[in-house]
Design an enzyme around this catalytic site. Structure first.
Site, PDB file in Angstrom:
ATOM      1  CD  GLU A 154       1.881   1.592   6.321  1.00 46.93           C
ATOM      2  OE1 GLU A 154       2.921   2.246   6.111  1.00 46.93           O
ATOM      3  OE2 GLU A 154       1.812   0.365   6.114  1.00 46.93           O
TER       4      GLU A 154
ATOM      5  CE  LYS B 156       5.618   2.447   4.319  1.00 49.67           C
ATOM      6  NZ  LYS B 156       5.058   1.333   5.108  1.00 49.67           N
TER       7      LYS B 156
ATOM      8  CG  HIS C 258       2.694   3.599  -4.390  1.00 50.21           C
ATOM      9  ND1 HIS C 258       2.704   4.833  -3.772  1.00 50.21           N
ATOM     10  CD2 HIS C 258       2.826   2.684  -3.382  1.00 50.21           C
ATOM     11  CE1 HIS C 258       2.819   4.678  -2.459  1.00 50.21           C
ATOM     12  NE2 HIS C 258       2.907   3.379  -2.204  1.00 50.21           N
TER      13      HIS C 258
ATOM     14  CG  ASP D 209       5.668  -4.332   6.544  1.00 52.52           C
ATOM     15  OD1 ASP D 209       4.731  -5.078   6.896  1.00 52.52           O
ATOM     16  OD2 ASP D 209       5.581  -3.595   5.539  1.00 52.52           O
TER      17      ASP D 209
ATOM     18  CE  LYS E 128       6.263   1.510   0.453  1.00 54.24           C
ATOM     19  NZ  LYS E 128       6.363   0.274   1.233  1.00 54.24           N
TER      20      LYS E 128
ATOM     21  CD  GLU F  34       7.376  -0.284   6.906  1.00 59.79           C
ATOM     22  OE1 GLU F  34       7.132   0.946   7.046  1.00 59.79           O
ATOM     23  OE2 GLU F  34       6.545  -1.078   6.415  1.00 59.79           O
TER      24      GLU F  34
ATOM     25  CE  LYS G  51       1.951  -3.612   6.158  1.00 61.96           C
ATOM     26  NZ  LYS G  51       2.777  -3.753   4.951  1.00 61.96           N
TER      27      LYS G  51
ATOM     28  CG  ASP H 209       8.668   0.021   3.833  1.00 60.59           C
ATOM     29  OD1 ASP H 209       9.549  -0.843   4.033  1.00 60.59           O
ATOM     30  OD2 ASP H 209       7.465  -0.244   3.665  1.00 60.59           O
TER      31      ASP H 209
HETATM   32  C1  MUC Z   1       4.627  -1.764   2.920  1.00 57.79           C
HETATM   33  O1  MUC Z   1       5.598  -2.467   2.712  1.00 57.79           O
HETATM   34  O2  MUC Z   1       4.585  -1.158   3.977  1.00 57.79           O
HETATM   35  C2  MUC Z   1       2.313   0.298   2.786  1.00 57.79           C
HETATM   36  C3  MUC Z   1       2.358   1.601   2.430  1.00 57.79           C
HETATM   37  C4  MUC Z   1       2.943   1.694   1.170  1.00 57.79           C
HETATM   38  O3  MUC Z   1       3.173   2.687   0.519  1.00 57.79           O
HETATM   39  O4  MUC Z   1       3.289   0.444   0.770  1.00 57.79           O
HETATM   40  C5  MUC Z   1       2.792  -0.481   1.691  1.00 57.79           C
HETATM   41  C6  MUC Z   1       3.529  -1.716   1.905  1.00 57.79           C
HETATM   42 MG    MG Z   2       6.494  -1.967   4.630  1.00 63.00          MG
END
Ligand code: MUC
Ligand code: MG
Length: 369
Positions: free
Chosen positions: A323, A163, A18, A245, A165, A220, A269, A194
């Site tokens: 999420e 989402k 991940h 976030d 990354k 994000e 969160k 994000d």
């Molecule tokens: C984040 O920064 O949002 C939440 C879902 C994911 O894949 O990583 C987290 C952290």
């Molecule tokens: Mg995030």
């Protein structure tokens, strides 16, 4: 009476790497807390975080040591039937340590809700929804693999919000990656990004303009958490929604960001907020300021995910969904009955307390010695 407080670290491999801008995760360390009460009732909480110290300033090990050494002794012997009083003492006495506070509050409320024989949501004002749509994070780092993963999730009706990354590669490569995925999925999915704070403001301006043109729905935390002025300028500049976030560490930040009009959406969160009740405060600030809500995760296992689900189930307006997929990223289930994901949504547990239980054999086997 609060009789014992035990903390556990469980190292669980992820189903695939991940990749975040700050860390690549191959294992997640679950931080679990068990509170046993003199009336025989017990409650569970979770303080799981991401990436050791790459993501935040509490590590699994520091959370465990701080609970064991400094926080649990404050609570032992207190009335287990008065969780708010117990947490008031912790909050009065202990600086910072939001994740630890969250786990303890979750365990106290889980126990109290079991004692009263109601779902935890009913101690938080009561639920207005029983299902929560759940996004999935595409973070393999490979465009073709991410598209195949998204198609599979659509086929099995598990997720239709994705989402992505980004922030690890240079901006042009990231934008091309995101737009290729959006082109492949079209109107069948909501695609969001994000950045985990990776961009300078200039990078963000350049990238977000192209993401907005490419029908991306949400951006994000594009810039550093403490650069709230830049976040506010981006929010003003673009139509696409900008979400806070890492900038959001509880109710005080929620107020600060709201006063600055710094974000259109808040990732709520429970751990980052310092507990379930502070997370409700973050949501209240958002509601009063006209900011949209999103149920966020620190990739917790079933306990923390269920706790967040109970919190989110009380939100009348949850415009950006959630999420809450943490348990699905792990190779091992630690609950005796897994959470139910069906028709693109998580079913909020209906049993007493959190409505989920730890599998004690799994706990024994996965527990770090
Ligand atoms: C984040 O920064 O949002 C939440 C879902 C994911 O894949 O990583 C987290 C952290
Ligand atoms: Mg995030």
């Amino acid at each position: 009476m609060i009789q014992t407080i035990d903390t556990f670290l469980l190292d669980v491999p992820t189903i695939r790497p991940h990749k975040l801008s700050v860390a690549t995760m191959n294992t997640q360390t679950l931080v679990l807390v068990r509170i046993r009460c003199a009336d025989g009732i017990q409650g569970w909480g979770e303080a799981t975080t991401i990436g050791g110290l790459n993501y935040g300033d509490e590590s699994p090990e520091s959370i465990k040591v701080n609970i064991d050494t400094h926080i649990a002794p404050l609570l032992l012997g207190m009335d287990a039937g008065a969780p708010a009083k117990a947490m008031a003492k912790v909050r009065r006495t202990i600086q910072g340590n939001r994740f630890a506070k969250c786990a303890l509050e979750t365990a106290l409320l889980d126990a109290q809700a079991r004692r009263l024989d109601v779902p935890l949501s009913e101690l938080l004002g009561g639920r207005v929804r029983d299902t929560l749509p759940v996004a999935w994070t595409l973070a393999s780092g490979d465009t073709a693999r991410d598209i195949a993963e998204a198609e599979h999730m659509l086929d099995i009706r598990r997720h239709r919000i994705f989402k992505l990354k980004i922030g690890l590669r240079e901006v042009d490569a990231d934008v091309a990656h995101v737009l290729a995925i959006k082109r492949a999925l079209g109107d069948r999915a909501s695609v969001r990004v994000d950045v985990n704070q990776a961009w300078s403001e200039a990078d963000a301006v350049r990238a977000i303009a192209r993401l907005q043109d490419g029908a991306i729905d949400l951006v994000e935390q594009p810039v550093k958490a403490r650069n709230t002025a830049a976040l506010a300028r981006l929010t003003r500049r673009f139509d696409v929604a900008i979400m806070a976030d890492e900038a959001l560490h509880g109710p005080d930040d929620a107020m600060l960001l709201a006063r600055m009009d710094a974000a259109g959406v808040y990732a709520v969160k429970i751990t980052q907020s310092g507990g379930l009740l502070p997370a409700l405060d973050v949501a209240a600030v958002a509601r009063l300021a006209g900011i949209g809500l999103y149920g966020g995760t620190m990739l917790e296992g079933g306990i923390g995910t269920a706790a967040t689900a109970h919190v989110c189930s009380t939100f009348a307006d949850l415009a950006w969904d959630t999420e809450l997929f943490g348990p699905l990223l792990l190779t091992e289930e630690v609950l005796s009955e897994p959470l139910v994901y069906r028709d693109f949504a998580l079913q909020v547990p209906t049993g007493p307390g959190l409505g989920v239980d730890i599998d004690t054999d799994k706990l024994r086997r996965l527990r770090r010695q």
